[in-house]
Design a protein around this motif. Structure first.
Motif, mmCIF file in Angstrom:
data_model
loop_
_atom_site.group_PDB
_atom_site.id
_atom_site.type_symbol
_atom_site.label_atom_id
_atom_site.label_comp_id
_atom_site.label_asym_id
_atom_site.label_seq_id
_atom_site.Cartn_x
_atom_site.Cartn_y
_atom_site.Cartn_z
ATOM 1 N N ASP A 1 -8.907 3.611 -0.704
ATOM 2 C CA ASP A 1 -8.807 2.415 0.489
ATOM 3 C C ASP A 1 -9.360 1.133 0.352
ATOM 4 O O ASP A 1 -9.036 0.670 0.355
ATOM 5 C CB ASP A 1 -9.036 3.818 1.556
ATOM 6 C CG ASP A 1 -8.139 4.339 1.912
ATOM 7 O OD1 ASP A 1 -6.489 4.398 1.230
ATOM 8 O OD2 ASP A 1 -8.278 4.763 2.580
ATOM 9 N N LYS B 1 0.914 -1.258 -0.044
ATOM 10 C CA LYS B 1 0.129 0.847 -0.150
ATOM 11 C C LYS B 1 1.205 1.418 -0.131
ATOM 12 O O LYS B 1 0.402 2.561 -1.162
ATOM 13 C CB LYS B 1 -0.980 -0.179 1.318
ATOM 14 C CG LYS B 1 -1.743 1.278 0.990
ATOM 15 C CD LYS B 1 -2.672 0.997 2.396
ATOM 16 C CE LYS B 1 -3.808 2.190 2.455
ATOM 17 N NZ LYS B 1 -5.479 2.034 3.415
ATOM 18 N N PHE C 1 -7.426 -0.736 -2.724
ATOM 19 C CA PHE C 1 -6.421 -1.454 -2.444
ATOM 20 C C PHE C 1 -7.086 -2.996 -1.387
ATOM 21 O O PHE C 1 -6.481 -3.876 -1.655
ATOM 22 C CB PHE C 1 -5.386 -0.423 -1.121
ATOM 23 C CG PHE C 1 -4.785 -0.947 -0.368
ATOM 24 C CD1 PHE C 1 -3.740 -1.935 -1.123
ATOM 25 C CD2 PHE C 1 -4.879 -1.907 1.101
ATOM 26 C CE1 PHE C 1 -2.739 -2.305 -1.235
ATOM 27 C CE2 PHE C 1 -3.636 -2.171 1.359
ATOM 28 C CZ PHE C 1 -2.420 -3.015 0.063
ATOM 29 N N PHE D 1 0.070 2.517 -3.290
ATOM 30 C CA PHE D 1 -1.177 3.428 -3.266
ATOM 31 C C PHE D 1 -0.275 4.658 -2.768
ATOM 32 O O PHE D 1 -1.922 5.291 -3.370
ATOM 33 C CB PHE D 1 -2.322 2.525 -2.853
ATOM 34 C CG PHE D 1 -2.852 1.226 -3.490
ATOM 35 C CD1 PHE D 1 -3.818 1.370 -4.551
ATOM 36 C CD2 PHE D 1 -1.861 0.187 -3.367
ATOM 37 C CE1 PHE D 1 -4.522 0.144 -5.126
ATOM 38 C CE2 PHE D 1 -2.333 -0.572 -4.709
ATOM 39 C CZ PHE D 1 -3.286 -0.700 -5.165
#
Length: 132
Positions: A88, A68, A91, A72
């Motif tokens: 979020d 993450k 992910f 991300f």
């Protein structure tokens, strides 16, 4: 002892990620996945313990947060996402799917090659439900 092995696996996994600075470029997805699945195959015994038998939450949480953070966080910033919470959720969906793929592959005796699984995973990541 298990902690030391998990730490070494995590360190080696993060080293693989370091070779691929972005997943925003589609050209990086397949090579990264081949390397990840090859790493899993090479470490099959320990991966079975971590993903199937022990389901080590510390190890998996460490991998999740590393992926993450690496891929991300910048994605939110670069694309000026209006609803960051959606990233979020994406992910969570993405990483849970990848963990599920790895677990199933390990549980079914790794019949597919790392390249075959990487190609399938790439299609799923890039094309969603149109991949199958």
């Amino acid at each position: 002892m298990l902690d030391q092995i998990e730490n070494k696996l995590a360190e080696d996994f993060l080293d693989i990620l370091s070779h691929y600075p972005s997943l925003l470029e589609e050209s990086n997805v397949y090579p990264l996945l081949v390397e990840v699945f090859s790493f899993i195959k090479l470490n099959e015994g320990m991966m079975r313990v971590v993903f199937c038998e022990n389901r080590s939450p510390v190890f998996l949480d460490h991998l999740k947060s590393s992926v993450k953070q690496r891929y991300f966080g910048d994605w939110k910033r670069i694309h000026f996402v209006k609803a960051p919470f959606e990233v979020d959720y994406f992910f969570s969906y993405f990483i849970s799917g990848c963990i599920g793929l790895i677990t199933l592959w390990l549980e079914t005796e790794m019949k597919e090659t790392p390249q075959q699984l990487a190609k399938l995973t790439e299609r799923m990541i890039l094309n969603g439900n149109h991949a199958i």
